[in-house]
Motif scaffolding. Structure first.
Motif, mmCIF file in Angstrom:
data_model
loop_
_atom_site.group_PDB
_atom_site.id
_atom_site.type_symbol
_atom_site.label_atom_id
_atom_site.label_comp_id
_atom_site.label_asym_id
_atom_site.label_seq_id
_atom_site.Cartn_x
_atom_site.Cartn_y
_atom_site.Cartn_z
ATOM 1 N N ALA A 25 2.340 13.833 -0.520
ATOM 2 C CA ALA A 25 2.255 13.531 -1.953
ATOM 3 C C ALA A 25 1.973 12.049 -2.185
ATOM 4 O O ALA A 25 1.210 11.693 -3.093
ATOM 5 C CB ALA A 25 3.550 13.940 -2.655
ATOM 6 N N ASP A 26 2.572 11.158 -1.368
ATOM 7 C CA ASP A 26 2.319 9.719 -1.513
ATOM 8 C C ASP A 26 0.890 9.368 -1.121
ATOM 9 O O ASP A 26 0.257 8.513 -1.744
ATOM 10 C CB ASP A 26 3.296 8.907 -0.656
ATOM 11 N N ILE A 27 0.378 10.037 -0.092
ATOM 12 C CA ILE A 27 -1.005 9.807 0.337
ATOM 13 C C ILE A 27 -1.958 10.251 -0.770
ATOM 14 O O ILE A 27 -2.880 9.514 -1.147
ATOM 15 C CB ILE A 27 -1.308 10.551 1.649
ATOM 16 N N ASP A 28 -1.726 11.433 -1.312
ATOM 17 C CA ASP A 28 -2.574 11.947 -2.394
ATOM 18 C C ASP A 28 -2.537 11.020 -3.604
ATOM 19 O O ASP A 28 -3.568 10.739 -4.218
ATOM 20 C CB ASP A 28 -2.141 13.354 -2.798
ATOM 21 N N ARG A 29 -1.352 10.528 -3.965
ATOM 22 C CA ARG A 29 -1.206 9.615 -5.102
ATOM 23 C C ARG A 29 -1.950 8.310 -4.838
ATOM 24 O O ARG A 29 -2.628 7.778 -5.708
ATOM 25 C CB ARG A 29 0.279 9.338 -5.379
ATOM 26 N N GLU A 32 0.803 -1.220 0.000
ATOM 27 C CA GLU A 32 0.000 0.000 0.000
ATOM 28 C C GLU A 32 0.834 1.266 0.000
ATOM 29 O O GLU A 32 1.439 1.567 -0.999
ATOM 30 C CB GLU A 32 -1.038 0.001 1.125
ATOM 31 N N LEU A 33 0.904 1.989 1.102
ATOM 32 C CA LEU A 33 1.525 3.316 1.144
ATOM 33 C C LEU A 33 3.035 3.279 1.381
ATOM 34 O O LEU A 33 3.491 2.608 2.301
ATOM 35 C CB LEU A 33 0.920 4.133 2.289
ATOM 36 N N PRO A 34 3.791 4.029 0.581
ATOM 37 C CA PRO A 34 5.207 4.206 0.900
ATOM 38 C C PRO A 34 5.341 5.008 2.195
ATOM 39 O O PRO A 34 4.456 5.800 2.530
ATOM 40 C CB PRO A 34 5.753 5.029 -0.268
ATOM 41 N N TYR A 35 6.430 4.800 2.915
ATOM 42 C CA TYR A 35 6.666 5.559 4.141
ATOM 43 C C TYR A 35 8.139 5.899 4.267
ATOM 44 O O TYR A 35 8.981 5.351 3.578
ATOM 45 C CB TYR A 35 6.180 4.797 5.374
ATOM 46 N N VAL A 36 8.417 6.846 5.139
ATOM 47 C CA VAL A 36 9.769 7.345 5.364
ATOM 48 C C VAL A 36 10.140 7.032 6.805
ATOM 49 O O VAL A 36 9.315 7.170 7.707
ATOM 50 C CB VAL A 36 9.812 8.878 5.148
#
Length: 68
Positions: A53-57, A38-42
């Motif tokens: 930006a990742d959440i919006d994408r 699912e979501l990329p994270y840092v």
């Protein structure tokens, strides 16, 4: 004091802020991280952050538009 997020162009959110924005439990984000899906994270040291930006994408990619 400078706002580092503004300088880098990245708005980093906590898992709590991200979960609230997506209206899901924080535990779901934790599971997604452990499954590497699912979501990329840092990672910032031991902290987990999500880029706006990742959440919006992710929202755009998971939006289903009915056929007209």
């Amino acid at each position: 004091m400078k706002d580092n997020n503004a300088n880098t162009g990245h708005n980093l959110l906590t898992p709590g802020q991200t979960a609230e924005q997506l209206n899901i439990p924080v535990s779901t984000l934790s599971r997604w991280r452990s499954e590497r899906r699912e979501l990329p994270y840092v990672t910032v040291g031991r902290l987990i952050r999500y880029r706006q930006a990742d959440i919006d994408r992710w929202i755009d990619d998971n939006t289903i538009n009915p056929i007209e």
